[in-house]
Design a protein around this motif. Structure first.
Motif, PDB file in Angstrom:
ATOM      1  N   THR A  65       1.186  -1.617  -0.183  1.00  0.00           N
ATOM      2  CA  THR A  65      -0.025  -0.085   0.025  1.00  0.00           C
ATOM      3  C   THR A  65       0.427   1.484  -0.114  1.00  0.00           C
ATOM      4  O   THR A  65       0.761   2.499  -0.549  1.00  0.00           O
ATOM      5  CB  THR A  65      -1.145   0.141   1.018  1.00  0.00           C
ATOM      6  N   GLY A  66       2.783   1.419   0.854  1.00  0.00           N
ATOM      7  CA  GLY A  66       2.729   2.108   0.243  1.00  0.00           C
ATOM      8  C   GLY A  66       3.483   2.621  -1.355  1.00  0.00           C
ATOM      9  O   GLY A  66       3.519   3.673  -1.241  1.00  0.00           O
ATOM     10  N   LEU A  67       4.317   1.384  -1.191  1.00  0.00           N
ATOM     11  CA  LEU A  67       4.673   1.759  -2.640  1.00  0.00           C
ATOM     12  C   LEU A  67       3.489   1.915  -3.839  1.00  0.00           C
ATOM     13  O   LEU A  67       3.543   3.169  -4.503  1.00  0.00           O
ATOM     14  CB  LEU A  67       4.380   0.252  -3.237  1.00  0.00           C
ATOM     15  N   MET A  68       2.216   2.004  -3.890  1.00  0.00           N
ATOM     16  CA  MET A  68       0.689   2.508  -4.512  1.00  0.00           C
ATOM     17  C   MET A  68      -0.265   3.535  -3.970  1.00  0.00           C
ATOM     18  O   MET A  68       0.113   4.993  -4.532  1.00  0.00           O
ATOM     19  CB  MET A  68      -0.414   1.283  -3.643  1.00  0.00           C
ATOM     20  N   GLU A  69       0.798   4.348  -2.877  1.00  0.00           N
ATOM     21  CA  GLU A  69       0.475   5.577  -2.221  1.00  0.00           C
ATOM     22  C   GLU A  69       1.671   6.084  -2.947  1.00  0.00           C
ATOM     23  O   GLU A  69       1.033   7.176  -3.546  1.00  0.00           O
ATOM     24  CB  GLU A  69       0.556   5.870  -0.441  1.00  0.00           C
ATOM     25  N   LYS A  70       2.761   5.685  -3.336  1.00  0.00           N
ATOM     26  CA  LYS A  70       3.902   6.463  -3.398  1.00  0.00           C
ATOM     27  C   LYS A  70       3.362   6.965  -4.692  1.00  0.00           C
ATOM     28  O   LYS A  70       4.012   8.589  -5.215  1.00  0.00           O
ATOM     29  CB  LYS A  70       5.392   6.119  -2.883  1.00  0.00           C
ATOM     30  N   VAL A  71       3.369   5.792  -5.494  1.00  0.00           N
ATOM     31  CA  VAL A  71       3.209   5.933  -6.879  1.00  0.00           C
ATOM     32  C   VAL A  71       1.651   7.128  -6.834  1.00  0.00           C
ATOM     33  O   VAL A  71       2.286   7.426  -8.326  1.00  0.00           O
ATOM     34  CB  VAL A  71       2.619   4.412  -7.923  1.00  0.00           C
ATOM     35  N   GLY A  72       1.411   6.976  -6.305  1.00  0.00           N
ATOM     36  CA  GLY A  72      -0.106   7.843  -7.120  1.00  0.00           C
ATOM     37  C   GLY A  72       0.752   9.168  -6.380  1.00  0.00           C
ATOM     38  O   GLY A  72      -0.171  10.355  -7.278  1.00  0.00           O
ATOM     39  N   PHE A  73       1.418   9.867  -5.806  1.00  0.00           N
ATOM     40  CA  PHE A  73       1.951  11.118  -5.130  1.00  0.00           C
ATOM     41  C   PHE A  73       2.450  11.923  -6.643  1.00  0.00           C
ATOM     42  O   PHE A  73       2.539  12.367  -6.929  1.00  0.00           O
ATOM     43  CB  PHE A  73       2.386  10.593  -3.739  1.00  0.00           C
ATOM     44  N   LEU A  74       3.844  10.930  -6.638  1.00  0.00           N
ATOM     45  CA  LEU A  74       4.498  10.986  -7.786  1.00  0.00           C
ATOM     46  C   LEU A  74       3.722  11.187  -9.157  1.00  0.00           C
ATOM     47  O   LEU A  74       4.076  12.136  -9.756  1.00  0.00           O
ATOM     48  CB  LEU A  74       5.165   9.747  -7.912  1.00  0.00           C
ATOM     49  N   GLY A  75       2.427  11.025  -9.184  1.00  0.00           N
ATOM     50  CA  GLY A  75       1.713  11.054 -10.931  1.00  0.00           C
ATOM     51  C   GLY A  75       2.550  10.560 -11.871  1.00  0.00           C
ATOM     52  O   GLY A  75       2.525   9.181 -11.747  1.00  0.00           O
ATOM     53  N   LEU A  78      -6.195  -4.390  -1.122  1.00  0.00           N
ATOM     54  CA  LEU A  78      -4.972  -3.346  -1.049  1.00  0.00           C
ATOM     55  C   LEU A  78      -4.708  -2.136  -1.550  1.00  0.00           C
ATOM     56  O   LEU A  78      -5.163  -1.012  -1.418  1.00  0.00           O
ATOM     57  CB  LEU A  78      -4.959  -3.448   0.672  1.00  0.00           C
ATOM     58  N   THR A  79      -3.849  -2.306  -2.421  1.00  0.00           N
ATOM     59  CA  THR A  79      -3.079  -2.188  -3.725  1.00  0.00           C
ATOM     60  C   THR A  79      -4.125  -1.603  -4.030  1.00  0.00           C
ATOM     61  O   THR A  79      -4.261  -0.147  -5.212  1.00  0.00           O
ATOM     62  CB  THR A  79      -2.613  -2.795  -4.441  1.00  0.00           C
ATOM     63  N   GLY A  80      -5.940  -2.461  -4.598  1.00  0.00           N
ATOM     64  CA  GLY A  80      -6.592  -1.623  -5.313  1.00  0.00           C
ATOM     65  C   GLY A  80      -7.450  -0.494  -5.317  1.00  0.00           C
ATOM     66  O   GLY A  80      -7.410   1.341  -5.544  1.00  0.00           O
ATOM     67  N   LEU A  81      -7.564  -0.658  -3.601  1.00  0.00           N
ATOM     68  CA  LEU A  81      -8.434   0.696  -2.811  1.00  0.00           C
ATOM     69  C   LEU A  81      -7.240   1.843  -2.909  1.00  0.00           C
ATOM     70  O   LEU A  81      -7.338   3.426  -2.693  1.00  0.00           O
ATOM     71  CB  LEU A  81      -8.796   0.664  -1.286  1.00  0.00           C
ATOM     72  N   MET A  82      -5.432   1.791  -2.640  1.00  0.00           N
ATOM     73  CA  MET A  82      -4.931   2.962  -2.260  1.00  0.00           C
ATOM     74  C   MET A  82      -4.821   3.598  -3.889  1.00  0.00           C
ATOM     75  O   MET A  82      -4.185   5.019  -4.568  1.00  0.00           O
ATOM     76  CB  MET A  82      -3.587   2.219  -2.078  1.00  0.00           C
ATOM     77  N   GLU A  83      -5.018   2.513  -5.131  1.00  0.00           N
ATOM     78  CA  GLU A  83      -4.728   3.153  -6.250  1.00  0.00           C
ATOM     79  C   GLU A  83      -6.379   3.805  -6.645  1.00  0.00           C
ATOM     80  O   GLU A  83      -5.605   5.362  -7.395  1.00  0.00           O
ATOM     81  CB  GLU A  83      -4.930   2.373  -7.193  1.00  0.00           C
ATOM     82  N   LYS A  84      -7.393   3.448  -6.115  1.00  0.00           N
ATOM     83  CA  LYS A  84      -8.280   4.395  -6.757  1.00  0.00           C
ATOM     84  C   LYS A  84      -8.561   5.338  -5.462  1.00  0.00           C
ATOM     85  O   LYS A  84      -9.101   6.765  -6.009  1.00  0.00           O
ATOM     86  CB  LYS A  84      -9.696   3.232  -5.771  1.00  0.00           C
ATOM     87  N   VAL A  85      -7.698   5.633  -5.061  1.00  0.00           N
ATOM     88  CA  VAL A  85      -7.386   6.655  -3.973  1.00  0.00           C
ATOM     89  C   VAL A  85      -6.266   8.221  -4.443  1.00  0.00           C
ATOM     90  O   VAL A  85      -6.843   8.778  -4.570  1.00  0.00           O
ATOM     91  CB  VAL A  85      -7.440   6.505  -2.050  1.00  0.00           C
ATOM     92  N   GLY A  86      -5.502   7.735  -4.986  1.00  0.00           N
ATOM     93  CA  GLY A  86      -4.213   8.318  -6.009  1.00  0.00           C
ATOM     94  C   GLY A  86      -5.134   8.896  -7.055  1.00  0.00           C
ATOM     95  O   GLY A  86      -5.517   9.856  -7.276  1.00  0.00           O
ATOM     96  N   PHE A  87      -6.142   8.261  -7.701  1.00  0.00           N
ATOM     97  CA  PHE A  87      -6.867   8.507  -8.922  1.00  0.00           C
ATOM     98  C   PHE A  87      -8.443   9.653  -8.085  1.00  0.00           C
ATOM     99  O   PHE A  87      -7.981  10.748  -9.383  1.00  0.00           O
ATOM    100  CB  PHE A  87      -7.880   7.664  -9.368  1.00  0.00           C
ATOM    101  N   LEU A  88      -8.532   9.290  -7.324  1.00  0.00           N
ATOM    102  CA  LEU A  88      -9.579  10.045  -6.740  1.00  0.00           C
ATOM    103  C   LEU A  88      -9.064  11.842  -6.127  1.00  0.00           C
ATOM    104  O   LEU A  88     -10.075  12.826  -6.574  1.00  0.00           O
ATOM    105  CB  LEU A  88     -10.756   9.707  -5.695  1.00  0.00           C
TER     106      LEU A  88
END
Lengths: 225, 225
Positions: free
Chosen positions: A181-191, B180-190
């Motif tokens: 989830t940390g990796l996914m969060e960082k990817v989300g922040f980095l765009g 959980l990575t799916g939830l994080m990905e969606k949060v990143g998109f939203l």
């Protein structure tokens, strides 16, 4: 040798082979993590003026310092060729090192947030992470008091062992979920990422997951019968 | 009753109690998922003109249809009061339903991507997800051929059982990581979320994680000795 004993020996061997896999995936994850942080990102430095360099200490120490060492500690009963008592002390001590490095890794994330003025502990990643780390410390303290100090009677130890092993495996599972989830969060922040960096991050996540599964199998296969 | 037998009975009881926890967390996750998708998001409809309504079918079916039912199938040996053979068929059949609903859930994600012109299978979430789903189908086919058809000799079954159980647990673990990575990905998109929606998503993620851990413990505690 009866059937039960034969199975125990066979699954013991399979479990040992799985620890080799764990080392392959664990080492691969450390290499990919360093490639990511040093080549694609800003590098690591806890005392830097660049908040990004401070932050990068977090993923490195949480995986290499905490998860990887905790996995080594879990596998010590298979990988360390010594008597049971020595294995036990190594199991306890490597976990302690993992906790200390984990605390430094957590500090890096909080320091980054402070430098950037970001609020703490709002994301799913942080919730699972803090929960996992707290329960991990509790498990370490309980393990010390039940299995290392001579006071606890054998009956208590036998009863606690099933929960200690199953609980430890659940904590490794939670730690892996936290990392991903940390990796996914960082990817989300980095765009938008370069294609090659995105690939490195995906293979890093896969390696971390496969490390966790291998450590888990090394414990569960040996205990199957 | 010897010590081994006594332990088996005790951990059998603990495992049964943990299945109750699994139902609490699983039900909570389904409720939170519906609150999220129906109240905060656009609702669910696979045939909608709104791509978001199509997408929302994906998280719902992947959790309720796939992960939750797969968990039920894993726990069937504890929760279904019937002879072993019946439990086995229920275990197989509920997994089959989970696979079918999972395929519809995957279809929803691909359909959404197509409508929006987004490329497929680039994220860590999708990689882990496709890997998990493929291995899950393979495990189901192997399980069928080894444990349900009468051809396989007892020795093969006994040998395959340890890998079937450990592998099944690893797959549940991978499925939870995917969720959980799916939830994080969606949060990143939203992007920026309402505080209340972010809280619902965090508690949803926690519930999914605790469901996975409970299912896992229900299997591993009973098998400890």
């Amino acid at each position: 040798m009866d059937v039960h004993e034969a199975h125990r020996v066979r699954y013991g061997r399979s479990a040992l082979r799985v620890t080799i896999l764990a080392h392959v995936f664990g080492t691969l994850a450390i290499i990919l993590l360093l490639v990511w942080l040093l080549h694609f990102r800003e590098g690591l430095d806890l005392d830097s003026d660049d908040p990004n360099r401070i932050f990068n200490v977090h993923p490195f120490l949480m995986f290499f310092g905490f998860i990887f060492l905790a996995g080594e500690a879990m596998m010590a009963y298979k990988t360390v060729g010594a008597e049971r008592k020595v294995q036990k002390y190594i199991h306890m001590f490597v976990h302690l090192v993992a906790i200390v490095l984990g605390i430094v890794g957590l500090h890096a994330a909080f320091k980054f947030h402070e430098k950037r003025g970001i609020s703490n502990l709002y994301s799913l990643h942080s919730w699972i992470g803090i929960g996992t780390f707290s329960l991990f410390c509790l498990q370490w303290l309980l393990g010390m008091s039940v299995f290392l100090f001579p006071g606890a009677p054998m009956e208590t130890r036998a009863r606690a062992a099933a929960w200690h092993v199953s609980g430890g495996r659940a904590l490794m599972f939670m730690a892996i979920c936290t990392a991903l989830t940390g990796l996914m969060e960082k990817v989300g922040f980095l765009g938008q990422l370069r294609h090659s960096e995105a690939r490195v991050i995906n293979f890093l996540g896969l390696s971390i997951l496969l490390f966790g599964i291998s450590v888990d199998l090394s414990v569960s296969l040996a205990r199957y019968i």
